[in-house]
Every structure is written in structure tokens, then in C-alpha cells.
Write an enzyme that holds these catalytic residues in place. Structure first.
Site, PDB file in Angstrom:
ATOM      1  CG  ASP A   6      -0.247  -0.128   2.543  1.00 32.01           C
ATOM      2  OD1 ASP A   6       0.730  -0.901   2.622  1.00 32.01           O
ATOM      3  OD2 ASP A   6      -0.654   0.529   3.519  1.00 32.01           O
TER       4      ASP A   6
ATOM      5  CD  GLU B  67       2.983  -1.289   7.713  1.00 27.68           C
ATOM      6  OE1 GLU B  67       3.194  -1.434   8.930  1.00 27.68           O
ATOM      7  OE2 GLU B  67       3.103  -0.182   7.158  1.00 27.68           O
TER       8      GLU B  67
HETATM    9 NI    NI Z   1       6.632   0.976   5.616  1.00 30.09          NI
END
Ligand code: NI
Length: 395
Positions: free
Chosen positions: A79, A137
């Protein structure tokens, strides 16, 4: 035996083109549709069976080694961040307001390269590799979603490996420590209720702004007075909202922020003192407080056996490196800690900054960029560490 660095360097044009493609087309957490599609296409081109939609937008594939052995999970995050890119690079983000400013574009390209490296030696591989491309994440629960969808099972994972390119350190630096390397992270919210009134008649009101100001100051004593000086903790109040008009004392204020710790006993102490201080200060000022703690990620703790495997791999294939074997490296957090908490493993830091080329802005900065020479180094190290771990666990 395969020379991972030489092979990874031969694959550099591939890795670089993948990285730049992801960089030009960044996607926020759980929106990694295009990215996951490219990843799935590349893995299928190796003849691998690919599962998509794991933890919403995650991708998983297995490389089955011809010899029996452990299952090693290799994870990359996919991401990007809600940041408007200011690098001016030719491969800069084509999506306004979204940018790969943490290096997850590199991680995804590196793991695709590792897939090629390990797939090429699958006939000699003493174990299997579970390739995990994780979404979301950046504080959005990507790792937890993949765990809930069974990523650690079928086949059951025996060890976990992940990495972060690291712009706090130059190319050539490797952070391969056992023990805690990234902090446990949590958020908090405090709502302080007083009694609103006229700004000129304060004695008839109960001022939550003043109580909140004292809370912000008093919380600083947790790190300076309660935390053992040789241990680490952070308490940061990062938002303070209250009031609308210059002549009105508001009825309530809201504060929020973050707490970072490594050690569970330090964490427990910080949380206890936090609540005692907030409640004590606020009640002393005649107000009331509601506190909410939001646990985000556990501390990231490297398994000693896996750390030794990574160190051996690094000494063999990147012998000129500066290998740092004592952490921790940052009070930042990483949601891979959820996977490592269940299946011990190792998170490698690979120095990626180049001051001479001006590639040294920190992670999450709008001018963040790194020296792409890190790509083959990181891919080779991850592949070699995987093999070390397999041989270690079977032999
Ligand atoms: Ni990172």
C-alpha cells in the site's frame, strides 16, 4: 550453489521496472486492485498457482521445493500513503495525493524478484516458500485481515521473513538484530468534560482547556520520571481540539496521540501511569475524563535463530556491508509484528539512502526516494536468508 547477488543483479532491469510501475500507480490500503493484479500476473507467469483476495486485496502463492522441509513465509506490503509526491522523478506518482513514500513499491518489486530467484532453484529447495503480498500496512489492519483469512495455515508456516528498505541509513548498512527492532504502537483518545461558560466569567465555568493543558504537561513525566532510563518509551499528544469562540469557555476538549514501547512491563507501567495522571489532573481541575486506548501493533521482535540465519546470509553474499546486530532501530511500528507474534521470524532492515545523490529524505516525506541499488541487494539477502533458514531447520 546459486550466487543470489549475481542473479539478482541480472534481474535488476526487471526489479526496477516493476518498482517504477508500482511507484507511478500507487494505491491506498485495501484499494490495491491494480497492484495486486500486476503481482498475480507476474506470479502466474512463473507457473505458480495464485490466490487473490486474501485479507481483501492480498495475494498469496506457493513455491513448492522439490525436497521436504519447512514452510517459510515471505511478506511484502503493497500500500501507498495519502501524500502528494514532490520528488519530481520521471517515475513520480501519476495519482495526485497518493504516493509510495514508505518504500512498499520496492518491497513488492523485491519479493517478485525473490520469487524468480527461488523458483529457479525449486529442484534443490529443501522446503517451500509462501509468498505473501499484503495490503494496508499503514495502520489499516492488513496483516490481521490476512491472518484472519488463514494465511498462516494450509500449509502451516514454520517461519516468517519480511524486510524494510531503510532510508535512515545509507546503502551498504544492514540492520539484522535479534530481539526487539520496532516498537509496539498504540493510540489514545481523551475526552475532558468541564462546564462551558462566558470567557469573562471563568469562576462560573469549569475550564476543560486549562485541564487539558495540564494533562499534556503532566503526561511528559511518564517518560522522564517513571520509565527506567535504559528502556525506551514515547508518549506524544498529537491533537488537541476544543472551543469555537474567543469569548466562550467550551464544555469539553478532545486530545489524542500515540504511545510507543518495546517491553511489555514498560508498556503496562506507561498505560497505568497514563490513566492515573489523566484522571488525577483532570479531577483536580474539577473536570471528568474518558480515556480510550487503541492497541495497534505489538512490538516487532526478531527470533534469535532467524537473526543468525540472516547474519550468515549477509556475511556470505554482501560481505562488504556494515551489519548492525543490535537494535532496536526505530520507535515506528509495523503490522508484520502480528504475523511474527504467531510464527517467529525475522524482519530485515536494508539501508537505502544515498546522500550524494540527494536520496535521503525520510520515510513518509513527500520527497522520499531511495537508491535503487538497494533492490538487488535486498532481493539477494531475502532469498539467501530463506535458504539459510530452510537448511538450518532441516539440517
Ligand atoms: Ni513501511
Amino acid at each position: 550453489m546459486i550466487d543470489f547477488l549475481t542473479e539478482a543483479q541480472k534481474l535488476f532491469p526487471y526489479t526496477q521496472s516493476m518498482r517504477r510501475d508500482f511507484h507511478m500507480h500507487p494505491e491506498l490500503g485495501h484499494q490495491e486492485i491494480r497492484t495486486a493484479g500486476v503481482v498475480a500476473r507476474e506470479l502466474k507467469s512463473l507457473g505458480l498457482e495464485v490466490t487473490t483476495g486474501v485479507g481483501k486485496t492480498g495475494v498469496v502463492a506457493m513455491i513448492e521445493g522439490a525436497k521436504p522441509g519447512p514452510v517459510i513465509l515471505l511478506r511484502a506490503d503493497m500500500d501507498a500513503l495519502p501524500i502528494h509526491e514532490e520528488t519530481g522523478a520521471e517515475y513520480a506518482s501519476r495519482t495526485p495525493g497518493v504516493m509510495h513514500a514508505c518504500g512498499h513499491d520496492a518491497h513488492t518489486a523485491i519479493l517478485l524478484t525473490v520469487a524468480k530467484l527461488l523458483h529457479s532453484i525449486r529442484q534443490e529447495l529443501p522446503g517451500s516458500v509462501k509468498l505473501v503480498f499484503q495490503p494496508a500496512e499503514e495502520g489499516m489492519g492488513g496483516a490481521e485481515g490476512m491472518i484472519a483469512d488463514g494465511v498462516l495455515e494450509n500449509p502451516k508456516v514454520d517461519a516468517t521473513l519480511g524486510l524494510h528498505i531503510w532510508n535512515e541509513q545509507p546503502l551498504g548498512w544492514l540492520g539484522l538484530a535479534a530481539g526487539p527492532v520496532m516498537a509496539g504502537t498504540e493510540g489514545f483518545q481523551i475526552r475532558i468534560r468541564g462546564k462551558g461558560g462566558h470567557g469573562a466569567i471563568p469562576h462560573l465555568a469549569v475550564d476543560p482547556i486549562l485541564a487539558g493543558a495540564h494533562v499534556v504537561s503532566a503526561l511528559q513525566s511518564i517518560v522522564s520520571r517513571n520509565t527506567p532510563p535504559l528502556q525506551a518509551a514515547v508518549v506524544s499528544v498529537t491533537t488537541f481540539h476544543g472551543g469555537e469562540a474567543f469569548n466562550v469557555i467550551p464544555p469539553h476538549v478532545e486530545l489524542s496521540g500515540t504511545i510507543r514501547t518495546f517491553d511489555l512491563s514498560v508498556r503496562a507501567m506507561v498505560l497505568r501511569r497514563f490513566d492515573e495522571i489523566v484522571q488525577g489532573v483532570v479531577s483536580g481541575m474539577g473536570c471528568e475524563a474518558e480515556i480510550e486506548h487503541i492497541r495497534m501493533t505489538p512490538a516487532l521482535i526478531n527470533d534469535p535463530q532467524a537473526a543468525r540465519a540472516a547474519q550468515r546470509a549477509a556475511q556470505r553474499i554482501l560481505p562488504e556491508s556494515h551489519i548492525e546486530t543490535s537494535g532496536p532501530f526505530t520507535m515506528g511500528g509495523e503490522d508484520f509484528a502480528f504475523m511474527m507474534e504467531q510464527v517467529p521470524g525475522m524482519f530485515l532492515f536494508v539501508g537505502s539512502a544515498n546522500h550524494e545523490k540527494g536520496l535521503s529524505y525520510g520515510h513518509h516525506h513527500p520527497k522520499f526516494d531511495f537508491d535503487e541499488a538497494v533492490l538487488p541487494r535486498a532481493a539477494a539477502l531475502l532469498a539467501a536468508t530463506t535458504l539459510e533458514l530452510m537448511e538450518n531447520r532441516t539440517g
